[in-house]
Motif scaffolding. Sequence first.
Motif, mmCIF file in Angstrom:
data_model
loop_
_atom_site.group_PDB
_atom_site.id
_atom_site.type_symbol
_atom_site.label_atom_id
_atom_site.label_comp_id
_atom_site.label_asym_id
_atom_site.label_seq_id
_atom_site.Cartn_x
_atom_site.Cartn_y
_atom_site.Cartn_z
ATOM 1 N N ALA A 1 0.840 -1.197 0.000
ATOM 2 C CA ALA A 1 0.000 0.000 0.000
ATOM 3 C C ALA A 1 0.874 1.246 0.000
ATOM 4 N N HIS A 2 0.251 2.384 -0.238
ATOM 5 C CA HIS A 2 1.035 3.622 -0.253
ATOM 6 C C HIS A 2 1.551 3.888 1.158
ATOM 7 N N ALA A 3 2.794 3.522 1.385
ATOM 8 C CA ALA A 3 3.382 3.566 2.723
ATOM 9 C C ALA A 3 3.524 4.985 3.260
ATOM 10 N N PHE A 4 3.399 5.976 2.393
ATOM 11 C CA PHE A 4 3.687 7.364 2.793
ATOM 12 C C PHE A 4 2.436 8.242 2.824
ATOM 13 N N LEU B 1 7.552 1.050 4.471
ATOM 14 C CA LEU B 1 7.964 0.476 3.190
ATOM 15 C C LEU B 1 9.087 -0.531 3.381
ATOM 16 N N ARG B 2 10.057 -0.182 4.214
ATOM 17 C CA ARG B 2 11.196 -1.080 4.460
ATOM 18 C C ARG B 2 10.716 -2.409 5.062
ATOM 19 N N ASN B 3 9.792 -2.324 6.027
ATOM 20 C CA ASN B 3 9.261 -3.539 6.653
ATOM 21 C C ASN B 3 8.444 -4.362 5.664
ATOM 22 N N ALA B 4 7.659 -3.672 4.829
ATOM 23 C CA ALA B 4 6.834 -4.380 3.846
ATOM 24 C C ALA B 4 7.704 -5.132 2.848
ATOM 25 N N ILE B 5 8.799 -4.531 2.436
ATOM 26 C CA ILE B 5 9.710 -5.211 1.509
ATOM 27 C C ILE B 5 10.321 -6.434 2.179
ATOM 28 N N ALA B 6 10.739 -6.286 3.436
ATOM 29 C CA ALA B 6 11.336 -7.417 4.161
ATOM 30 C C ALA B 6 10.326 -8.550 4.337
ATOM 31 N N ALA C 1 17.280 2.958 -4.244
ATOM 32 C CA ALA C 1 18.190 1.984 -3.640
ATOM 33 C C ALA C 1 17.427 1.025 -2.738
ATOM 34 N N LEU C 2 16.441 1.535 -1.985
ATOM 35 C CA LEU C 2 15.636 0.678 -1.113
ATOM 36 C C LEU C 2 14.824 -0.318 -1.928
ATOM 37 N N LEU C 3 14.180 0.135 -2.993
ATOM 38 C CA LEU C 3 13.382 -0.741 -3.842
ATOM 39 C C LEU C 3 14.264 -1.790 -4.531
#
Length: 327
Positions: free
Chosen positions: A47-50, A59-64, A96-98
Motif C-alpha cells: 500500500a502507499h506507505a507514505f 515500506l522497508r518492513n513491507a519489503i522485508a 536503492a531501497l526498492l
Amino acid sequence: MNAALLRKPSAALPSRLALLLSLAAALTINCGAALADTTSFSFAVIAHAFRSNSDETTLRNAIAETDADNLAFVVANGIKASSEPCSDKLYSQRKALLSSAKNGLIVSLSASDWVTCRTAADRSAAIERLNRVRDLFFSDEFSFGDSKIPLIRQSTSPKFHSYVENARWEIGNVIFATINLPASNNHYLAEGGRNSEFEDRQIANREWLQRIFLNAAQKKSDAVVLFCDGDPLATQRHRVFDFNVKRDGFAEIRQRISVHASQFGGKVLIIHGPHGADAPASTSIVWQRNLGDLEVSGSWLKVNFDPANPKLFDLGKNADQARLTRR
C-alpha cells in the motif's frame, strides 16, 4: 519375406522417426505451457506507505516481509510522501531501497511522487518531476529486485515514448499492468486553460488499455490485472461527487475500462490505493460481473490466483492479520 528387405532398411524410417520425435517434443512443450497456464501463484501489493507520514520504515518492513513470502512478484504503490522533498537525493534513496528487494518489484506511481511537487517559488513542478522520476525509476525493461521480471513498457511505441511508467508483464495466463492514474482526480486541474499533461496522458492511457486488452484477447488470457494509484471506479461504485470539481478526472478512463471488461472473456481486477489516510484494511474484492475492485491499505496485501477458483482471485492475510496470527 524378401531377403532384400531384411538386408536393406527402409529410407522412410529415419524421417518417420524424426517426425515422431518432433511431435513428442511439441506435445511436451504444449503440456508444459498448459501446466504453466494453470499453476496457482501469489503476488503482493504494498500500500502507499507514505500516505500519512514521511517515515520509510513501513515500506522497508513491507519489503522485508514480502521477501520472506513465496511470491511471484510485488507491486509498490508510490515512493514518497507529499510532505517529503521532491529531490533527486530522496528519489535515489528510495530507488536503492526498492532495488534491495529479493522479489521482483514493480513501482506504480502515486500522486505524491510528482503531482504535489512544488518549486522554491511555490509553483507546480509536477511535469518536470514526473519526467525526472521516469528517468530514474523506469530506465530499463526489468523490475527492481533480485528476481528480474521482464517488462513491456508503453514507451516501445514511438508515439508514446515518454510513458515508461506504464508497464505490463505476464505470469501464467494472466496479464498484469501498471497505469498512471494519480489519486488527486487524475491530475485534472480545475483552473482555466488546457490541461496539457492530463489530456496527453488520457490519450496515452486509452492506447495503453487498448493494447493490453487486445493482447489479452489474442492470448485468451484468464484475467487482466491493473495497478494504479487512484480508484477509476470510485464514482461508479461509491457515487461520490465533489461539486467543487468541475470535471471527474476518472470519468473517461472508467468508461474505457468498463467497455473493455464487458468485451473481455476473462476477469478484470483493478487494484488501487485507499481513498483516505484512515481507510480500513481491505477485506474483500468487490465484483460487478467480471470487473473486480480491490482497495489496498494497511501495510501490504497478498493476492492469490487459482485457476480452479471461479473468481480466480482471493486474498491472503494482510500484514497486520499475519502479525496477529503470529502472536
